[in-house]
Design a protein around this motif. Structure first.
Motif, PDB file in Angstrom:
ATOM      1  N   ARG A  22     -11.180  12.813 -13.839  1.00 46.41           N
ATOM      2  CA  ARG A  22     -10.536  13.763 -12.929  1.00 46.41           C
ATOM      3  C   ARG A  22     -11.411  14.038 -11.717  1.00 46.41           C
ATOM      4  NH1 ARG A  22      -7.836  18.399 -16.827  1.00 46.41           N
ATOM      5  NH2 ARG A  22      -6.123  17.113 -17.549  1.00 46.41           N
ATOM      6  N   ARG A  23     -12.703  14.162 -11.943  1.00 48.63           N
ATOM      7  CA  ARG A  23     -13.643  14.427 -10.848  1.00 48.63           C
ATOM      8  C   ARG A  23     -13.655  13.252  -9.870  1.00 48.63           C
ATOM      9  NH1 ARG A  23     -17.309  16.074 -13.982  1.00 48.63           N
ATOM     10  NH2 ARG A  23     -18.407  14.126 -14.217  1.00 48.63           N
ATOM     11  N   VAL A  24     -13.711  12.041 -10.394  1.00 42.22           N
ATOM     12  CA  VAL A  24     -13.742  10.844  -9.551  1.00 42.22           C
ATOM     13  C   VAL A  24     -12.451  10.725  -8.753  1.00 42.22           C
ATOM     14  CG1 VAL A  24     -13.731   8.320  -9.606  1.00 42.22           C
ATOM     15  CG2 VAL A  24     -15.396   9.583 -10.961  1.00 42.22           C
ATOM     16  N   LYS A  25     -11.303  10.933  -9.405  1.00 36.18           N
ATOM     17  CA  LYS A  25     -10.021  10.836  -8.712  1.00 36.18           C
ATOM     18  C   LYS A  25      -9.896  11.923  -7.647  1.00 36.18           C
ATOM     19  CE  LYS A  25      -7.390   8.459 -12.269  1.00 36.18           C
ATOM     20  NZ  LYS A  25      -6.224   8.482 -13.161  1.00 36.18           N
ATOM     21  N   GLY A  26     -10.451  13.092  -7.913  1.00 35.22           N
ATOM     22  CA  GLY A  26     -10.450  14.164  -6.912  1.00 35.22           C
ATOM     23  C   GLY A  26     -11.257  13.771  -5.684  1.00 35.22           C
ATOM     24  N   HIS A  27     -12.425  13.166  -5.899  1.00 36.68           N
ATOM     25  CA  HIS A  27     -13.254  12.713  -4.779  1.00 36.68           C
ATOM     26  C   HIS A  27     -12.521  11.636  -3.982  1.00 36.68           C
ATOM     27  CE1 HIS A  27     -16.674  15.066  -5.870  1.00 36.68           C
ATOM     28  NE2 HIS A  27     -16.914  14.424  -7.001  1.00 36.68           N
ATOM     29  N   VAL A  31     -11.470  11.645   0.079  1.00 38.19           N
ATOM     30  CA  VAL A  31     -11.819  10.574   1.023  1.00 38.19           C
ATOM     31  C   VAL A  31     -10.564  10.047   1.698  1.00 38.19           C
ATOM     32  CG1 VAL A  31     -12.803   8.268   1.235  1.00 38.19           C
ATOM     33  CG2 VAL A  31     -13.925   9.952  -0.202  1.00 38.19           C
ATOM     34  N   PHE A  32      -9.478   9.877   0.928  1.00 33.66           N
ATOM     35  CA  PHE A  32      -8.224   9.390   1.511  1.00 33.66           C
ATOM     36  C   PHE A  32      -7.696  10.367   2.552  1.00 33.66           C
ATOM     37  CE2 PHE A  32      -7.213   7.182  -2.776  1.00 33.66           C
ATOM     38  CZ  PHE A  32      -8.062   6.144  -2.446  1.00 33.66           C
ATOM     39  N   LYS A  33      -7.745  11.660   2.237  1.00 31.98           N
ATOM     40  CA  LYS A  33      -7.262  12.675   3.178  1.00 31.98           C
ATOM     41  C   LYS A  33      -8.090  12.670   4.450  1.00 31.98           C
ATOM     42  CE  LYS A  33      -5.338  15.851  -0.252  1.00 31.98           C
ATOM     43  NZ  LYS A  33      -5.486  17.168  -0.894  1.00 31.98           N
ATOM     44  N   SER A  34      -9.393  12.526   4.296  1.00 31.23           N
ATOM     45  CA  SER A  34     -10.282  12.480   5.452  1.00 31.23           C
ATOM     46  C   SER A  34      -9.968  11.268   6.323  1.00 31.23           C
ATOM     47  CB  SER A  34     -11.734  12.438   4.984  1.00 31.23           C
ATOM     48  OG  SER A  34     -12.610  12.340   6.069  1.00 31.23           O
ATOM     49  N   PHE A  35      -9.718  10.122   5.689  1.00 29.41           N
ATOM     50  CA  PHE A  35      -9.367   8.898   6.414  1.00 29.41           C
ATOM     51  C   PHE A  35      -8.047   9.086   7.159  1.00 29.41           C
ATOM     52  CE2 PHE A  35      -7.061   4.813   6.452  1.00 29.41           C
ATOM     53  CZ  PHE A  35      -7.941   4.050   7.213  1.00 29.41           C
ATOM     54  N   ASP A  36      -7.044   9.658   6.474  1.00 33.69           N
ATOM     55  CA  ASP A  36      -5.741   9.880   7.098  1.00 33.69           C
ATOM     56  C   ASP A  36      -5.855  10.812   8.300  1.00 33.69           C
ATOM     57  OD1 ASP A  36      -4.517   8.253   5.242  1.00 33.69           O
ATOM     58  OD2 ASP A  36      -3.874   9.910   3.941  1.00 33.69           O
ATOM     59  N   ALA A  49     -16.039   4.963   9.173  1.00 29.48           N
ATOM     60  CA  ALA A  49     -16.994   5.461   8.179  1.00 29.48           C
ATOM     61  C   ALA A  49     -16.276   5.858   6.888  1.00 29.48           C
ATOM     62  CB  ALA A  49     -17.762   6.653   8.750  1.00 29.48           C
ATOM     63  N   ASP A  50     -15.129   6.512   7.038  1.00 29.33           N
ATOM     64  CA  ASP A  50     -14.358   6.920   5.857  1.00 29.33           C
ATOM     65  C   ASP A  50     -13.823   5.713   5.098  1.00 29.33           C
ATOM     66  OD1 ASP A  50     -14.768   9.609   6.246  1.00 29.33           O
ATOM     67  OD2 ASP A  50     -12.902   9.926   7.357  1.00 29.33           O
ATOM     68  N   LEU A  51     -13.450   4.674   5.821  1.00 28.53           N
ATOM     69  CA  LEU A  51     -12.961   3.449   5.182  1.00 28.53           C
ATOM     70  C   LEU A  51     -14.067   2.813   4.341  1.00 28.53           C
ATOM     71  CD1 LEU A  51     -10.772   1.310   4.769  1.00 28.53           C
ATOM     72  CD2 LEU A  51     -11.566   0.214   6.870  1.00 28.53           C
ATOM     73  N   ALA A  52     -15.267   2.751   4.894  1.00 32.87           N
ATOM     74  CA  ALA A  52     -16.396   2.182   4.150  1.00 32.87           C
ATOM     75  C   ALA A  52     -16.701   3.021   2.909  1.00 32.87           C
ATOM     76  CB  ALA A  52     -17.620   2.085   5.048  1.00 32.87           C
ATOM     77  N   SER A  77      -7.185  -2.698   0.681  1.00 31.53           N
ATOM     78  CA  SER A  77      -6.447  -3.591   1.567  1.00 31.53           C
ATOM     79  C   SER A  77      -5.480  -2.811   2.454  1.00 31.53           C
ATOM     80  CB  SER A  77      -5.691  -4.625   0.738  1.00 31.53           C
ATOM     81  OG  SER A  77      -4.913  -5.441   1.568  1.00 31.53           O
ATOM     82  N   ARG A  78      -4.756  -1.896   1.870  1.00 33.77           N
ATOM     83  CA  ARG A  78      -3.775  -1.119   2.633  1.00 33.77           C
ATOM     84  C   ARG A  78      -4.457  -0.206   3.644  1.00 33.77           C
ATOM     85  NH1 ARG A  78       0.589   0.241  -2.218  1.00 33.77           N
ATOM     86  NH2 ARG A  78       1.368  -1.891  -2.358  1.00 33.77           N
ATOM     87  N   MET A  79      -5.582   0.386   3.249  1.00 36.89           N
ATOM     88  CA  MET A  79      -6.321   1.241   4.192  1.00 36.89           C
ATOM     89  C   MET A  79      -6.872   0.409   5.349  1.00 36.89           C
ATOM     90  SD  MET A  79      -8.325   3.849   1.649  1.00 36.89           S
ATOM     91  CE  MET A  79      -9.015   4.856   2.938  1.00 36.89           C
TER      92      MET A  79
END
Length: 88
Positions: A22-27, A31-36, A49-52, A77-79
């Motif tokens: 759960r902790r890993v999926k939350g992190h 990261v996905f939200k930050s990238f978006d 940077a967020d993609l990396a 790939s999608r990101m």
């Protein structure tokens, strides 16, 4: 509730693994939200940077078995496609 000692241990182990997953999926979601947000704002440096970071976190999660390795590769790939499309 389990009565056998090994079954009690399995319950403890599963609880620890569930908490870690759960902790890993939350992190990952953070990261996905930050990238978006970076893509939406047009900030390509932050998006890069967020993609990396996302790729690193996804591969770590896949290595630990939190998510499937193909799912991690698909998300990366999608990101990357979104980043390249926004960057063009």
């Amino acid at each position: 509730m389990a009565n056998i000692k090994s079954a009690k241990k399995r319950i403890r182990v599963i609880d620890k693994k569930t908490a870690r997953n759960r902790r890993v999926k939350g992190h990952l979601k953070d990261v996905f939200k930050s990238f978006d947000a970076a893509i939406a704002a047009g900030d390509m440096e932050k998006a890069k940077a967020d993609l990396a970071l996302a790729e690193k976190k996804l591969m770590q999660a896949a290595a630990k078995g939190t998510i499937h390795k193909n799912a991690a590769s698909r998300k990366v790939s999608r990101m990357t496609q979104r980043f390249n499309k926004a960057n063009a």
